[in-house]
Enzyme design. Structure first.
Site, PDB file in Angstrom:
ATOM      1  N   SER B 149      50.846  53.060  22.646  1.00  0.00           N
ATOM      2  CA  SER B 149      50.873  52.186  23.838  1.00  0.00           C
ATOM      3  C   SER B 149      50.135  52.955  24.721  1.00  0.00           C
ATOM      4  O   SER B 149      49.356  52.646  25.580  1.00  0.00           O
ATOM      5  CB  SER B 149      52.272  51.651  24.128  1.00  0.00           C
ATOM      6  OG  SER B 149      52.956  52.549  25.075  1.00  0.00           O
ATOM      7  N   ARG B 153      46.726  51.763  25.993  1.00  0.00           N
ATOM      8  CA  ARG B 153      46.500  51.433  27.762  1.00  0.00           C
ATOM      9  C   ARG B 153      45.390  52.088  28.453  1.00  0.00           C
ATOM     10  O   ARG B 153      44.417  51.081  28.977  1.00  0.00           O
ATOM     11  CB  ARG B 153      47.807  51.661  28.088  1.00  0.00           C
ATOM     12  CG  ARG B 153      47.811  51.219  29.732  1.00  0.00           C
ATOM     13  CD  ARG B 153      49.183  51.553  30.360  1.00  0.00           C
ATOM     14  NE  ARG B 153      50.127  51.055  29.606  1.00  0.00           N
ATOM     15  CZ  ARG B 153      51.295  51.863  29.270  1.00  0.00           C
ATOM     16  NH1 ARG B 153      51.349  53.026  29.176  1.00  0.00           N
ATOM     17  NH2 ARG B 153      52.111  51.161  28.613  1.00  0.00           N
ATOM     18  N   ASN B 157      41.742  49.746  29.124  1.00  0.00           N
ATOM     19  CA  ASN B 157      41.672  49.666  30.677  1.00  0.00           C
ATOM     20  C   ASN B 157      40.063  50.090  30.730  1.00  0.00           C
ATOM     21  O   ASN B 157      39.387  49.401  31.416  1.00  0.00           O
ATOM     22  CB  ASN B 157      42.518  50.407  31.471  1.00  0.00           C
ATOM     23  CG  ASN B 157      43.735  49.680  31.972  1.00  0.00           C
ATOM     24  OD1 ASN B 157      43.470  48.660  32.671  1.00  0.00           O
ATOM     25  ND2 ASN B 157      44.833  49.972  31.176  1.00  0.00           N
TER      26      ASN B 157
END
Lengths: 87, 219
Positions: B149, B153, B157
């Protein structure tokens, strides 16, 4: 309609539905988180700093679900593994 | 859409080298040079930066974070500069290749275990990892999924902001993308903060519990 066209159409529809649902739900949940944090900040302004730090971390964790959906959508659109099977 | 994904620019000894690798090395030299220049002219700025990172990380970990500052501060500066430098033309952001976030997340993964073992010893660390024995599989899955994760992430992004800028740029190339580029730089710095804070939380969970009034601090 051959199978390749069908796979393309189904992929586009599935991607659109996935990104729609996958952005609505994290947006609602993040809104709730900000709402609660703001309520806490107005009630106890001396807690505002630690609340803000916790809010950033939890927002990032909530945001990552939307990012997962986005990555799934990008995989479906650009490097779809089903295309190799049908083309 | 072709420029959004990392390209292989050359091969060295049969190993393909992507443009993100080149921009990473360029970025490392930019960081070193800037730090050297600032350190000669205004050392106070560097001290303020170190104090800021130390304050944030200590607040999150709930303990003095000086032993872990070398890892966490390097992560913070590296990711912040890597996300911001993508706004410069020609240079691509190193973090929009998924291998860079994966390497950073693996650094966090290994440093968590390193600090945990250094603090408690190998046996004590493993014992605490498996304290109720039936949660051991969950703990192992958690260790792996938090690495995944962290990777996704940061990568998602950065990639999503670059994609938004690219789409807006193809629609309206004049002036309109500028606030979006500024917003993407802001998001990049925020992602660096979040990555560092999460790494601090993971390390803080792995090392021994901290007693605020210990005998060491009193003496």
């Amino acid at each position: 309609m051959d199978s390749g066209t069908l796979v393309t159409i189904v992929t586009i529809i599935a991607t659109a539905m996935a990104i729609t649902i996958g952005t609505i739900v994290p947006a609602l949940v993040e809104g709730r988180a900000v709402l609660k944090a703001l309520e806490g900040m107005t009630r106890q302004p001396e807690m505002a700093d630690s609340l803000r730090a916790t809010l950033f971390i939890s927002m990032a964790i909530l945001e990552s679900t939307a990012i997962y959906v986005l990555l799934i959508c990008l995989i479906l659109l650009f490097v779809n593994p089903l295309f190799d099977r049908f083309f | 859409m072709k420029g959004l994904f990392p390209q292989v620019v050359c091969t060295i000894f049969g190993i393909p080298v992507r443009d993100t690798v080149i921009s990473t090395w360029f970025m490392i030299f930019v960081i070193i040079g800037t730090t050297y220049l600032i350190g000669r002219r205004q050392p106070v700025v560097l001290e303020m930066l170190v104090d800021f990172v130390l304050d944030q990380v200590s607040g999150v970990m709930g303990r003095p974070a000086a032993p872990y500052l070398s890892v966490l501060g390097t992560l913070a500066i590296f990711i912040a500069v890597a996300n911001v430098i993508g706004a410069v033309p020609i240079i691509v952001s190193p973090t929009h290749d998924i291998n860079t976030p994966a390497a950073l997340a693996l650094i966090v993964f290994f440093s968590v275990h390193y600090f945990g073992i250094r603090d408690k010893g190998p046996v004590g660390y493993l014992k605490e990892l498996a304290t109720p024995i039936f949660t051991l599989p969950l703990e192992l899955i958690g260790q792996l999924s938090r690495t995944l994760s962290l990777t996704l992430r940061l990568f998602g992004n950065v990639l999503s902001m670059e994609m938004i800028v690219a789409v807006i740029f193809s629609l309206l190339p004049l002036i309109v993308p500028v606030p979006l580029i500024a917003f993407s730089m802001f998001t990049g710095v925020l992602q660096a903060y979040i990555f560092t804070v999460l790494a601090a939380v993971y390390i803080g969970a792995a090392v021994a519990a901290f007693e605020p009034i210990s005998s060491k601090e009193r003496s």
